[in-house]
Scaffold this active site. Structure first.
Site: not given
Lengths: 568, 568
Positions: A22, A39, A43, A298, A445
């Site tokens: 991008r 990818s 989880c 990195y 609330y």
């Protein structure tokens, strides 16, 4: 044209690849992934095993083809980087299954190798009924074994996130499950009294929970010792057990399937071999821009160490959120921007049957080990207005600096609204709000969603009272170490004492009678006050202190005392 | 010994009384409440009418007796203060039903009279089938009428919190409901495109929603005009209607029951008569310590004006959370402490059938009226990992200062996780975090609870992209005003265009083909890009801008365009 090579195509690596494209249409971007998938939703793996997620494909978020089409990223699966030459900026890549190698150059390299399951040196683990769960092939193997072998009993070793999720997944498939945990509690991020709520839930759900037990050896087939085992533990296992487990307690256990979920450790072999500096915590050392000791390399995600939020001390904190953020940032920095990663709070959550357990920041165990000054308070308010259906208590523990009110950490357990409360607290903590400012938070609330004084407002009020000196708290450990100069006063109604239970030795004066019965109390003793959750105790303590007594309130009341003293 | 008198025993008044006693055992504390009940759950009233809350007693949180026992507070119900003499510090109190009066002195006076329903000057409202809902007796009257009259059709006037809750309550009891709203949208705190999601839900649930209509007259019995009504609207009403409603549109509507929920206004009659200064917004003027223009008189809750969080401009923001906090603080200050109230964000939420709608801070309508510089972005991520069951989109709108990233406000609508997202955003806003810092927030993530990039992280990333110039957004209003120098590009797949819908005039190149088909696009026009929710549009815009095109992304994509252009 910058050539960016990314090792590892999950979480941080995938985020970095997409972000890099991008930012730059001209960069050459290559992802080298030694596994079959990029990818994927790691989880989600336990939930597909347990059946909550029906479609295996739902876990495969991207493919090499989709990455190519959308981002013009060259994703190469079954490509394992076996060596990095930082001087030449060259990688040696081995292709599977052929085993052929080739060399790949880079301008910028990103390491996103993740973490590997810890496999302890226990004899006998190399057998077809023992599994770990890290990726899609692992999941496929476990499901294949469940389908073909139809185990009646499974044993999970390790009561962390994956261990607990696997316990639930196997239980959902109708399998009897034993959970072995070497420590005295499951879910290490929270403290023992909070974990006890989970222990209770696990036992209620029919899980054979065995704390303080390590696995010491595994043998295939039913061992003669197991048959002779006098502890009765074999009855917990299956008669058709394929494995016999030796436990550190001396117990023997037969089981049909063994899942190792002891934890993970950073994958640093490549980095180490390339001469990159590792940190004391065992992760790859990076600066705030996620750069390693080599200016062209990195690293992000579970393999790196990052500064812990409160202390700034580096540590390995393997979580998906930080990995994704780091990946995106590393892409920015590899392409010439200057973005700094902030510290990691370690905010995390786990579903444990009908409960959620979540935490952020430091726990009490860690604070003690660090020698930091702290105070703690507990509240147990309803997840929303108690008069509206579906409200459940949120047991919430707040740790803070008693001098300045700095938030050190928080933990919550409950059936409803746990994620929200830890999220709110995590934001407050990250923003540097003090516990005194929690009362001021304006949260949504309406009766179906919260209370005019939300859990977090209430926790903040209690903590602020402590800091202002309006409340002096005591804890279960003080009650258990009661001295001759102290007196324990229970201000609940007599009916609660008989129906719920009580602390031996406490005298009972209901709070609504206390004002009239102050003369029954000694003025020369410190009065430790308890009620059910700490609210009436606070009223009683204020009354006592305003009348000149020395008094402290048991934070979180008898409910917290029960949590702190339960034994599993 | 300080003598504290509190006028009004609900929310702020009750909080103040309890807090005052905890601070001082010697203060004399009197609560004067003109109604029958103190400290009742006024937010729960519609839910008891609708049947969600079964037990009426569940709404009565405290009684005069429980207040006396617990807090030694002298609560006097049916005691109406009819005059305040600030010089003499004397109140004139009228007792009901006797009508006798007496005088009560005070050292410190707290006004907590709340707000009263607005009753517009519409002829014919004084009839036995017309109700408002403010307190327990109002609720009892409505339930009695429902039970005895068994209305087939009811009309609610006003689409705010209470109006929407009453629509749902009546619908749950099997009654056909018409909702009349004078404005073009329900739920004024959110902007029209967000309210359109609610309009859709109301219509889907079978509610006869009539926007842009005011009630102009009510007559008892069936009017001749109603029979002759050619609009067909009478068919929406009941054949046994007791009331005939004249609408500002010229329509006539028969109904069996009329609920007025037009809004509330601060109860300032007493304060005004006593010479206390009122603010421009109509509420009682107070300083940060909640003190009125008289140094011995404090005021809290729906009757006062407080500074709005972003602008600091005083306004009346009637909400339970602030009222409770103000009450507690006023007690502190009346007893010699020095606590300051901070500004009010106006964080609020409402359940609307299967949806929740929530907001905090300023909405776009208000920002425009104030003339503030702002930008807005929309995201529609799943409430938790989309591959885990039960995920629903959260439509989230974030308003911010395009120069410095200051958060101005946020709104969310969805079936799941709306409360959590607005809570997180409200804390970030109050703490002074910028939109750039939202990406860094570490929120709880496991598939049942969230995503590695939570809704708030994603909104923050999009907003940060806007501020950094990585993304230039456009909005539905730009699409609707497309010029000859602009071109509209839809980057969804053709199948989505036919199944979901499309914007007329858009050319279609799927994002995954765009890189190869750039030559089809003109370089002299600005390209406005749309996809479904804005994610693919962002990828496409980055590609276009990196390739030298002028491009802007429709924030929130076609989904937001549909929300913005739907008509009800």
């Amino acid at each position: 044209m910058t050539k960016i090579v990314i090792i590892g195509g999950v979480a941080g690596g995938a985020s970095a690849a997409a972000r890099a494209r991008r930012l730059s249409e001209t960069a050459e971007i290559i992802v080298l992934e030694r596994g079959e998938h990029v990818s994927f939703a790691n989880c989600g793996l336990p939930y597909h095993i347990g059946g909550d997620i029906k479609q295996r494909e739902a876990l495969l978020l991207q493919t090499p083809l989709s990455f190519k089409r959308r981002f013009n990223v060259d994703v190469r699966t079954f490509h394992e980087v076996v060596a990095i030459d930082p001087q030449a900026r060259l990688l040696t890549v081995k292709m599977w299954p052929s085993g052929e190698t080739y060399q790949e150059s880079y301008d910028k390299l990103l390491l996103s190798p993740g973490a590997a399951p810890v496999v302890p040196p226990i004899p006998g683990l190399d057998n077809p009924a023992t599994f770990a769960l890290r990726n899609v092939p692992d999941m496929d193997r476990i499901i294949a074994a469940l389908d073909s072998r139809k185990p009646a009993h499974a044993t999970v070793v390790g009561g962390g996130f994956i261990g607990l999720e696997m316990v639930e997944a196997l239980h959902q498939r109708g399998i009897k499950v034993t959970l072995l945990e070497l420590a005295a509690q499951v879910m290490a991020p929270v403290d023992p009294e909070m974990a006890n709520i989970l222990h209770h839930e696990l036992v209620q759900q029919g899980i054979d929970l065995r704390l303080n037990r390590g696995l010491t050896a595994v043998t295939q087939g039913v061992s003669p010792e197991a048959d002779r085992d006098a502890t009765g533990s074999c009855e917990q296992g299956s008669d058709n057990g394929d494995l016999t487990l030796q436990l550190s307690s001396g117990e023997t256990l037969m089981t049909d399937m063994l899942i190792l979920a002891i934890g993970v450790k950073p994958e640093v072999r490549l980095a180490n071999a390339a001469g990159l500096v590792l940190g004391a915590s065992g992760g790859i050392k990076v600066d705030a821009s996620m750069r390693t000791s080599d200016p062209h390399i990195y690293a992000v995600g579970d393999a790196v160490e990052t500064p812990e939020f409160v202390t700034g001390k580096p540590g390995v904190i393997p979580l998906a959120g930080p990995a994704n953020r780091q990946g995106r940032m590393a892409a920015d920095n590899m392409l010439g921007r200057d973005i700094s990663y902030t510290r990691t709070q370690g905010t995390a959550i786990c579903k444990v049957f009908d409960l959620a357990v979540a935490s952020t920041g430091l726990n009490e165990k860690r604070i003690k080990a660090l020698g930091l000054a702290y105070e703690k308070i507990y509240v147990h308010p309803a997840s929303h207005a108690s008069y509206y259906p579906g409200a459940h208590p949120v047991s919430f523990k707040l740790l803070f600096d008693p001098q300045n009110g700095r938030i050190l950490g928080a933990q919550a357990v409950g059936k409803d609204g746990v994620d929200k409360r830890i999220d709110v607290l995590a934001v407050a903590m990250r923003a540097g709000l003090t516990v005194m400012q929690l009362e001021e938070l304006e949260l949504t609330y309406a009766p179906p969603f919260g209370s005019a004084r939300d859990v977090i407002n209430q926790a903040g009020m209690v903590a602020a009272n402590v800091i202002n000196g309006d409340e002096v708290v005591c804890h279960s450990e003080d009650i258990l170490a009661l001295t001759a100069d102290q007196l324990l006063l229970d201000v609940r109604n007599p009916g609660e004492l008989t129906s719920i239970g009580q602390i031996p030795g406490a005298i009972n004066i209901p709070v609504d009678e206390l004002r009239q019965r102050l003369s029954e109390l000694p003025t020369d003793k410190e009065i430790l006050v308890t009620c059910q959750v700490g609210l009436r105790g606070h009223v009683a303590c204020r009354m006592l202190r305003n009348a000149g007594f020395k008094a402290r309130n048991l934070s979180g009341g008898f409910k917290t005392f029960q949590m702190a003293t339960a034994r599993f």
